[in-house]
Design a protein around this motif. Sequence first.
Motif, PDB file in Angstrom:
ATOM      1  N   LEU A   1       0.877  -1.162   0.000  1.00 13.71           N
ATOM      2  CA  LEU A   1       0.000   0.000   0.000  1.00 13.71           C
ATOM      3  C   LEU A   1       0.915   1.213   0.000  1.00 13.71           C
ATOM      4  O   LEU A   1       1.820   1.310   0.832  1.00 13.71           O
ATOM      5  N   ASP A   2       0.706   2.123  -0.933  1.00 14.75           N
ATOM      6  CA  ASP A   2       1.561   3.301  -1.041  1.00 14.75           C
ATOM      7  C   ASP A   2       1.510   4.097   0.260  1.00 14.75           C
ATOM      8  O   ASP A   2       0.444   4.296   0.843  1.00 14.75           O
ATOM      9  N   ASP A   3       2.658   4.574   0.711  1.00 13.65           N
ATOM     10  CA  ASP A   3       2.742   5.356   1.949  1.00 13.65           C
ATOM     11  C   ASP A   3       1.906   6.620   1.891  1.00 13.65           C
ATOM     12  O   ASP A   3       1.492   7.154   2.918  1.00 13.65           O
ATOM     13  N   LYS A   4       1.656   7.134   0.698  1.00 17.54           N
ATOM     14  CA  LYS A   4       0.894   8.367   0.535  1.00 17.54           C
ATOM     15  C   LYS A   4      -0.615   8.136   0.560  1.00 17.54           C
ATOM     16  O   LYS A   4      -1.385   9.091   0.467  1.00 17.54           O
ATOM     17  N   ALA A   5      -1.050   6.895   0.675  1.00 17.97           N
ATOM     18  CA  ALA A   5      -2.477   6.569   0.600  1.00 17.97           C
ATOM     19  C   ALA A   5      -3.298   7.287   1.670  1.00 17.97           C
ATOM     20  O   ALA A   5      -4.384   7.798   1.388  1.00 17.97           O
ATOM     21  N   PHE A   6      -2.789   7.361   2.870  1.00 16.39           N
ATOM     22  CA  PHE A   6      -3.576   7.975   3.951  1.00 16.39           C
ATOM     23  C   PHE A   6      -3.718   9.479   3.741  1.00 16.39           C
ATOM     24  O   PHE A   6      -4.778  10.043   4.008  1.00 16.39           O
ATOM     25  N   ASP A   7      -2.692  10.126   3.226  1.00 22.18           N
ATOM     26  CA  ASP A   7      -2.800  11.546   2.885  1.00 22.18           C
ATOM     27  C   ASP A   7      -3.795  11.737   1.753  1.00 22.18           C
ATOM     28  O   ASP A   7      -4.590  12.681   1.747  1.00 22.18           O
ATOM     29  N   TYR A   8      -3.762  10.832   0.780  1.00 24.76           N
ATOM     30  CA  TYR A   8      -4.681  10.878  -0.353  1.00 24.76           C
ATOM     31  C   TYR A   8      -6.132  10.779   0.130  1.00 24.76           C
ATOM     32  O   TYR A   8      -6.988  11.562  -0.270  1.00 24.76           O
ATOM     33  N   PHE A   9      -6.403   9.813   1.013  1.00 27.22           N
ATOM     34  CA  PHE A   9      -7.771   9.640   1.511  1.00 27.22           C
ATOM     35  C   PHE A   9      -8.211  10.825   2.365  1.00 27.22           C
ATOM     36  O   PHE A   9      -9.375  11.200   2.344  1.00 27.22           O
ATOM     37  N   GLN A  10      -7.296  11.430   3.082  1.00 22.97           N
ATOM     38  CA  GLN A  10      -7.629  12.631   3.856  1.00 22.97           C
ATOM     39  C   GLN A  10      -8.017  13.771   2.914  1.00 22.97           C
ATOM     40  O   GLN A  10      -8.978  14.490   3.161  1.00 22.97           O
TER      41      GLN A  10
END
Length: 185
Positions: free
Chosen positions: A73-82
């Motif tokens: 899972l890309d590390d940036k995924a949580f920022d993306y979902f935010q």
Amino acid sequence: MKSLENAPRIYVGTYGMYNSGSLFGKWFDLTDYADAKEFYQNCYEYHRNEFDPELMFQDWENIPEFLISECSLDDKAFDYFQALYEMDDDTAEAFKIYSEQINSWPGNGKVLGDQVESFQESYRGYFGGSMKDAKIEYTYQYIEETGLLADVPATLERYFDYEAFARDLFLEGYTEVDGYVFADY
């Protein structure tokens, strides 16, 4: 993106269990985690019965393909979902399309803030309404907003070929995907 039914979720098993013929795992709702580190810690805790479990993402929902694969899972995924959470549903869908098909994020090397900014500059709106063709629908708006035909007498305006102009407009300068229109800059 704000409703629970659209929440990003991953079914996490392990390669060891899979190779043993088991699909044992659990659905993890990413909205329960602040970041990737917390998510991975919970996954490893759940699979603590294995020595050094190798996580396997066997299924996922509401996660774009550019952020996930079977093993990461890309590390940036949580920022993306935010960022998506802060947008209305139509804008969030447009941002997903833009990031996946127009501006190839995160592969383009931009930080998320710059990606959001370039999206906001490029996005022209959703044009899947009353007309059959989103490109022509956008072209009518474009001509009105720019005043392209403002000085043309009404008797001549009806002879303007909107379809041909739309074709030319989208050959150079604009892109349409599923009714969403983006400027190519």
